[in-house]
Design a protein around this motif. Structure first.
Motif, PDB file in Angstrom:
ATOM      1  N   HIS A 206      -9.034  -3.298  -5.885  1.00  0.00           N
ATOM      2  CA  HIS A 206      -9.709  -2.087  -5.437  1.00  0.00           C
ATOM      3  C   HIS A 206      -9.538  -1.010  -6.503  1.00  0.00           C
TER       4      HIS A 206
ATOM      5  N   HIS B 167      -9.141   3.362  -7.289  1.00  0.00           N
ATOM      6  CA  HIS B 167      -8.853   4.707  -6.786  1.00  0.00           C
ATOM      7  C   HIS B 167      -9.227   5.718  -7.859  1.00  0.00           C
TER       8      HIS B 167
ATOM      9  N   LEU C 146      -9.090  -3.312   0.434  1.00  0.00           N
ATOM     10  CA  LEU C 146      -8.596  -4.267  -0.556  1.00  0.00           C
ATOM     11  C   LEU C 146      -8.584  -5.691  -0.023  1.00  0.00           C
TER      12      LEU C 146
ATOM     13  N   THR D 260       0.818  -1.213   0.000  1.00  0.00           N
ATOM     14  CA  THR D 260       0.000   0.000   0.000  1.00  0.00           C
ATOM     15  C   THR D 260       0.851   1.262   0.000  1.00  0.00           C
TER      16      THR D 260
ATOM     17  N   ASP E 218     -10.010   8.672  -3.319  1.00  0.00           N
ATOM     18  CA  ASP E 218     -10.806   7.703  -2.576  1.00  0.00           C
ATOM     19  C   ASP E 218     -10.286   6.297  -2.804  1.00  0.00           C
ATOM     20  N   VAL E 219     -10.900   5.361  -2.110  1.00  0.00           N
ATOM     21  CA  VAL E 219     -10.685   3.942  -2.346  1.00  0.00           C
ATOM     22  C   VAL E 219     -12.067   3.320  -2.442  1.00  0.00           C
TER      23      VAL E 219
ATOM     24  N   LEU F 266     -10.199   9.397   0.759  1.00  0.00           N
ATOM     25  CA  LEU F 266      -8.825   9.340   1.277  1.00  0.00           C
ATOM     26  C   LEU F 266      -8.157  10.714   1.248  1.00  0.00           C
TER      27      LEU F 266
ATOM     28  N   SER G  38     -17.093   2.497  -0.641  1.00  0.00           N
ATOM     29  CA  SER G  38     -16.011   3.455  -0.881  1.00  0.00           C
ATOM     30  C   SER G  38     -15.781   4.330   0.339  1.00  0.00           C
TER      31      SER G  38
ATOM     32  N   GLU H  39       2.379   1.839  -3.443  1.00  0.00           N
ATOM     33  CA  GLU H  39       1.351   2.255  -4.400  1.00  0.00           C
ATOM     34  C   GLU H  39       1.012   3.736  -4.222  1.00  0.00           C
ATOM     35  N   LEU H  40       0.697   4.133  -2.986  1.00  0.00           N
ATOM     36  CA  LEU H  40       0.300   5.512  -2.719  1.00  0.00           C
ATOM     37  C   LEU H  40       1.444   6.492  -2.965  1.00  0.00           C
TER      38      LEU H  40
ATOM     39  N   VAL I  96      -4.780  10.905  -4.347  1.00  0.00           N
ATOM     40  CA  VAL I  96      -5.664   9.754  -4.247  1.00  0.00           C
ATOM     41  C   VAL I  96      -6.936  10.228  -3.550  1.00  0.00           C
TER      42      VAL I  96
ATOM     43  N   PRO J 263      -7.330  -2.553   5.382  1.00  0.00           N
ATOM     44  CA  PRO J 263      -7.724  -1.845   4.161  1.00  0.00           C
ATOM     45  C   PRO J 263      -8.851  -2.571   3.428  1.00  0.00           C
TER      46      PRO J 263
END
Length: 183
Positions: A145, A147, A138, A83, A99-100, A114, A111, A86-87, A97, A136
């Motif tokens: 997931h 974004h 995910l 995570t 949202d998720v 974020l 959802s 990725e972020l 980012v 998370p």
């Protein structure tokens, strides 16, 4: 003799402070600046939102939402341990980012906002996951997931997409998914 601000003056001052700050401002800091408690600031923020002001709450405080020129939906797949990478990939290239989201076969679309804009936001998010009792989103969909990612230019989103693909984080949309998750 000290004069006290009216609610309207106080909310105007809070908006002014948020508009001039490049970092989030905590409710306590805003309260000290305008001479009220954090709880009064929370109420003021709620009133400002009802008036249509784009005030966002983040893990580090309040910010004014800055509209981006463009955004794109990415379908991702990775482990919880990936995570941070990725972020950071997204924010390092100039993305936010927003949202998720997961599309669960039983629960439907779930959802959460974020609003992750920086490495500092990434670290706060990862730390909240690490120390909290939650995992998370995910994890409920085997790592899959979505974004919504915002940036100032399409070219930035193209760079983000290429970097995420290179790292193996991007998943292909199924034929129905992009339209389904946008609803």
């Amino acid at each position: 003799m000290e004069t006290t601000m009216t609610g309207v003056q106080r909310r105007k001052k809070i908006l002014e402070m948020l508009g001039q700050s490049s970092t989030p401002l905590s409710g306590g800091a805003l309260g000290r600046a305008v001479g009220v408690s954090r709880q009064v600031v929370v109420q003021d923020i709620a009133l400002l939102r009802t008036e249509g002001h784009p005030v966002l709450a983040t893990a580090r405080g309040y910010v004014l939402e800055v509209p981006h020129q463009t955004e794109r939906l990415f379908k991702m797949c990775h482990t919880t341990e990936q995570t941070r990478e990725e972020l950071n990939t997204i924010v390092d290239l100039g993305g936010e980012v927003l949202d998720v989201m997961v599309n669960h076969r039983i629960y439907g679309k779930v959802s959460a906002p974020l609003n992750i804009r920086s490495r500092r936001d990434v670290e706060a998010f990862v730390e909240n996951i690490r120390t909290g009792r939650s995992t998370p989103l995910l994890n409920v969909t085997s790592g899959y997931h979505f974004h919504h990612v915002a940036a100032d230019q399409e070219e930035i989103l193209d760079e983000i997409e290429a970097a995420l693909r290179e790292k193996g984080f991007l998943a292909d949309f199924l034929s129905y998914e992009q339209e389904e998750v946008e609803k």
